[in-house]
Design a protein around this motif. Structure first.
Motif, short mmCIF file in Angstrom:
data_model
loop_
_atom_site.label_atom_id
_atom_site.label_comp_id
_atom_site.label_asym_id
_atom_site.label_seq_id
_atom_site.Cartn_x
_atom_site.Cartn_y
_atom_site.Cartn_z
N THR A 56 0.83 -1.20 0.00
CA THR A 56 0.00 0.00 0.00
C THR A 56 0.87 1.25 0.00
O THR A 56 1.81 1.36 0.79
CB THR A 56 -0.92 0.02 1.24
N LEU A 75 -1.04 -3.40 -6.69
CA LEU A 75 -2.34 -2.94 -7.15
C LEU A 75 -3.31 -4.13 -7.19
O LEU A 75 -4.06 -4.29 -8.14
CB LEU A 75 -2.25 -2.30 -8.54
N ASN A 127 -4.54 -1.49 -1.42
CA ASN A 127 -3.64 -0.95 -2.44
C ASN A 127 -4.33 0.13 -3.26
O ASN A 127 -3.78 1.22 -3.50
CB ASN A 127 -3.15 -2.04 -3.39
N VAL A 128 -5.54 -0.17 -3.71
CA VAL A 128 -6.29 0.77 -4.55
C VAL A 128 -6.56 2.07 -3.79
O VAL A 128 -6.39 3.17 -4.32
CB VAL A 128 -7.60 0.13 -5.04
N ALA A 129 -6.98 1.94 -2.54
CA ALA A 129 -7.26 3.14 -1.75
C ALA A 129 -6.01 3.98 -1.55
O ALA A 129 -6.06 5.22 -1.63
CB ALA A 129 -7.84 2.74 -0.39
N TRP A 169 -3.36 4.13 -3.56
CA TRP A 169 -3.03 4.78 -4.84
C TRP A 169 -4.01 5.90 -5.17
O TRP A 169 -3.66 6.87 -5.82
CB TRP A 169 -2.99 3.75 -5.96
N ARG A 170 -5.26 5.77 -4.71
CA ARG A 170 -6.23 6.84 -4.97
C ARG A 170 -5.79 8.14 -4.31
O ARG A 170 -5.99 9.24 -4.84
CB ARG A 170 -7.62 6.42 -4.49
N THR A 171 -5.14 8.03 -3.14
CA THR A 171 -4.60 9.23 -2.49
C THR A 171 -3.47 9.82 -3.33
O THR A 171 -3.37 11.05 -3.48
CB THR A 171 -4.08 8.87 -1.08
N THR A 213 -2.94 9.47 -6.72
CA THR A 213 -3.44 10.06 -7.97
C THR A 213 -4.25 11.32 -7.68
O THR A 213 -4.21 12.28 -8.46
CB THR A 213 -4.30 9.06 -8.76
N ASN A 251 -8.06 -2.15 -11.57
CA ASN A 251 -7.81 -1.52 -10.28
C ASN A 251 -7.13 -0.17 -10.45
O ASN A 251 -7.39 0.78 -9.70
CB ASN A 251 -6.93 -2.43 -9.41
N ALA A 269 -8.39 3.33 -9.11
CA ALA A 269 -7.54 4.14 -8.23
C ALA A 269 -7.29 5.53 -8.78
O ALA A 269 -6.60 6.33 -8.11
CB ALA A 269 -6.21 3.42 -8.00
#
Length: 364
Positions: free
Chosen positions: A31, A69, A74-76, A78-80, A82, A160, A164
């Motif tokens: 993450t 990913l 992991n997705v959450a 990476w959302r931060t 991006t 994913n 993200a």
């Protein structure tokens, strides 16, 4: 360098691309950390950024603290990242990087053993979480069923990536990672449909790219290739026939871009540019001195690339496009903290307009 670059999925405001750079800052489960959001947001002035290599599945983790990913966490995370990049006006694509034979059970979150094209060990020793290094194990040989699973894992990771907030994905088919292991002479000793001939060697690359295109649209997909790159003891004795065939097949798919490294042993940009009808990003610093503004403009002026990717330049200069335009000096590299967790040697490089570290970006 400063002209806009239209790509199928978005328009980059300049032709200065941030190359993927592994920095080993993620949490043990892959993450992304808050410092990673800072790092990428600080460098949002790039035409677009290619993320560090991200494993599509834990069985493809090449080193400890390489990001993933594959999970909701992991997705959450990476959302931060991006979100911070987009808030700063940037664009970012996720590089999907499966280690294949690279890695060690003690340096993988799930403890799995590496598997690759053939039973040929990576000559590099692997850093262990507890300290020290261990030799890379001889990898298990991927069966056709295993390969089908790897392809499906890449497609899931691409979906994913979109969830993200990434603007696209890049398949890492270069620099000794899994797809390159199928392309190279000394790491692919197979005699089945994934080896033994040019058609066999390029099969995995084409299957992966098509799966990514089917998952998120070809216009959002790029691929990175490094013909004749000798890093990590990779051997490609006659790369031209294979890469000419591969690029010709890739060109039919309508991808967003081709990311191609040049090499003294094989002038890939000159040889392959006529075989590629889309956007081509050139990297001329691989195994050479860091790319300069003069080298970038020379390559663009020769017509063999539409944009240039910079690695070391962006690593030490969060404001690299400004420095290139103004002809300003670069920050020195902090070698001691290149791969250490935390912000030192990572997000504390100053911009040219301040004597302090760049402002850090935090999104909740």
């Amino acid at each position: 360098m400063f002209d806009p670059l239209p790509l199928p999925a978005f328009t980059a405001p300049n032709r200065i691309v941030m190359a993927p750079m592994t920095r080993l800052r993620a949490e043990p489960d892959g993450t992304p950390t808050p410092e990673m959001a800072d790092f990428y947001a600080q460098r949002a002035g790039a035409g677009f950024q290619v993320s560090e290599g991200i494993w599509p599945h834990s069985a493809g983790q090449s080193e400890w603290r390489v990001p993933g990913l594959a999970t909701a966490g992991n997705v959450a995370g990476w959302r931060t990242v991006t979100g911070a990049v987009h808030a700063a006006g940037g664009r970012i694509v996720a590089q999907l990087m499966h280690g294949g034979r690279k890695g060690h059970p003690d340096a993988r979150y799930d403890g799995s053993a590496p598997a690759g094209a053939s039973a040929v060990a990576d000559p590099e020793w692997v850093h262990l979480p507890a300290g020290g290094k261990a030799p890379s194990p001889v990898p298990r040989v991927l069966s056709p069923a295993d390969i089908a699973a790897v392809v499906a894992q890449h497609a899931a990771a691409a979906r994913n990536a979109v969830a993200a907030g990434f603007d696209g994905v890049e398949l890492h088919a270069a620099n000794s990672y899994l797809t390159h292991q199928f392309l190279a002479d000394n790491t692919n000793l197979r005699t089945d449909g994934y080896g033994g001939s040019i058609t066999g060697r390029i099969r995995l690359a084409l299957e992966l790219v098509q799966a990514l295109a089917d998952a998120i649209g070809a216009e959002r997909v790029g691929i990175r290739l490094s013909p004749a790159n000798p890093q990590f003891a990779m051997v490609e004795r006659d790369p031209a026939p294979l890469y000419r065939t591969l690029v010709g097949e890739l060109d039919r798919i309508g991808l967003g871009y081709l990311h191609l490294t040049d090499n003294d042993a094989y002038p890939a940009l000159t040889d392959l540019r006529p075989r590629w009808s889309g956007v081509l990003i050139g990297n001329v610093g691989e195994n050479r001195d860091a790319t300069t503004a003069a080298a970038a403009e020379r390559t663009l002026g020769a017509g063999v690339a539409d944009a240039i990717s910079f690695g070391r330049g962006f690593l030490v200069n969060p404001d690299l496009p400004h420095r290139l335009r103004a002809g300003l000096p670069w920050n020195p590299l902090d070698h001691a903290h290149l791969y250490t967790p935390g912000p030192v040697g990572y997000t504390d490089y100053p911009t040219a307009t301040t004597d302090a570290a760049p402002k850090q970006v935090r999104l909740s």
